[in-house]
Design a protein around this motif. Sequence first.
Motif, PDB file in Angstrom:
ATOM      1  N   ILE A 116       1.083  -1.310  -0.573  1.00 44.02           N
ATOM      2  CA  ILE A 116       0.023  -0.013  -0.474  1.00 44.02           C
ATOM      3  C   ILE A 116       0.840   1.128  -0.057  1.00 44.02           C
ATOM      4  O   ILE A 116       0.863   2.301  -0.888  1.00 44.02           O
ATOM      5  CB  ILE A 116      -0.885  -0.110   0.937  1.00 44.02           C
ATOM      6  N   LEU A 117       2.143   1.404   1.207  1.00 39.62           N
ATOM      7  CA  LEU A 117       2.607   2.479   0.965  1.00 39.62           C
ATOM      8  C   LEU A 117       3.602   2.334  -0.188  1.00 39.62           C
ATOM      9  O   LEU A 117       3.164   3.946  -0.872  1.00 39.62           O
ATOM     10  CB  LEU A 117       3.785   1.810   2.240  1.00 39.62           C
ATOM     11  N   PHE A 118       4.014   1.526  -0.670  1.00 39.48           N
ATOM     12  CA  PHE A 118       4.916   1.670  -2.180  1.00 39.48           C
ATOM     13  C   PHE A 118       3.586   2.228  -3.201  1.00 39.48           C
ATOM     14  O   PHE A 118       4.548   2.996  -3.866  1.00 39.48           O
ATOM     15  CB  PHE A 118       5.292   0.428  -2.575  1.00 39.48           C
ATOM     16  N   ASN A 119       2.407   1.826  -3.031  1.00 43.46           N
ATOM     17  CA  ASN A 119       1.611   2.013  -4.183  1.00 43.46           C
ATOM     18  C   ASN A 119       1.124   3.510  -4.246  1.00 43.46           C
ATOM     19  O   ASN A 119       0.923   4.974  -4.583  1.00 43.46           O
ATOM     20  CB  ASN A 119       0.178   1.205  -4.396  1.00 43.46           C
ATOM     21  N   THR A 120       0.347   4.591  -2.661  1.00 42.56           N
ATOM     22  CA  THR A 120       0.495   5.421  -1.820  1.00 42.56           C
ATOM     23  C   THR A 120       2.601   6.967  -2.447  1.00 42.56           C
ATOM     24  O   THR A 120       1.397   7.156  -3.711  1.00 42.56           O
ATOM     25  CB  THR A 120       0.634   5.702  -0.639  1.00 42.56           C
TER      26      THR A 120
END
Lengths: 137, 248
Positions: free
Chosen positions: A130-134
């Motif tokens: 999620i962090l990577f995509n955000t």
Amino acid sequence: MNGTRPDKSKLYYPKMPATWWLKKSSYLLFMLRELSSVFIAIFLVVYLMQVYQLSRGPEAYVAFAQKLSAPGWVIFHILALVFSLFHSITWFQSTAVVMPLRIGAWEMPRQLMTGLNVAALIAVSIVILILFNTLRG
Amino acid sequence: MAEPTITLNVTRYRPGQDQAPTSQRYTIPYKNDWVVLDALNYIKDQLDGTLSYRWSCRMGVCGSCGMMVNGVPKLTCAAFLRDYQQQEIRVEPLTNFPVIRDLVIDMSDFMDKLKSVKPWIIRKTEKPLSEGEYLQSPAELEAYQQFTQCINCMLCYAACPVYGLEPDFIGPAAIALGYRYNMDSRDEGKDLRKDILTGHDGVWQCTFVGECTEVCPKHVDPAAAIQRTKVDAAKDWFTSYLLPWGQK
């Protein structure tokens, strides 16, 4: 006590065949677990090289990333992923044996402990994704 | 109707006569309630009195009758023929040990190793009898009780490839028994066992294959004892460097 020992010259000393690890599935799985570290080590070296290329600037990084998109490297990374998952699960199984969790008289069952560790691994992986995509936006 | 039979393929080795072990087949009556040891006793009594093997209690307590049954270390008094129906049963001496004769292995290496871990309660000073016994709570007993179940049958050594490859390795049962006394609240001998348990041929040789625990007929879990001894040794090592004043 030595008087009761057999005559060493008359003993038969069996030799362990080089293929001992093929005799049982548990031995084979053990060898695969040991082998997994080789894939993880190579992956880490490649990863460090990638970070180094990043420090050299965007062009160097993109050029390196392109090299890694070759089919051979993709296959290697899939294998490394499978081996690292296998390694992680066996590590969690070991943790349950090595460091049992006791609360009063109750000891957490090994399978539950392994399961909770795997669940935590999945949860942390989802957070990172999620962090990577955000951050990629 | 003909009586059902079963065939045992038994390893034979005659010292001073054979260069290497051979195998011999014996076809015997099949009985549903027989164990492999009963079959061996039948062969010895009825077919071939020259067959040699060890056994004693016939009830999984003495640990004498350990052999390889179809390649797996087993107490032959607890390996039922009915579990091997439809197939020939291969009976071999425990692997990783020198063979004295037929199915009899030389256990002196194990006996030396067992002794080396000092498997008895060590006190720095014994209190006089008049002061009574050393008391222990149920929780303190629980900490080591499982490891007292070892019957020294050596099945774990036969299952351990590390022992097969590194014969100097102290091995699963001896370490489990060393750990058993280290965990005993009445014992004060941990420092005396340290060199042997965590030395060159001790716990660090173990790569945690885990088969020792799988084959243990008494559910002792030597693999856990070995890994926990590693954790203890690592903790001791770190504290000796980080807290040198904290060392005993």
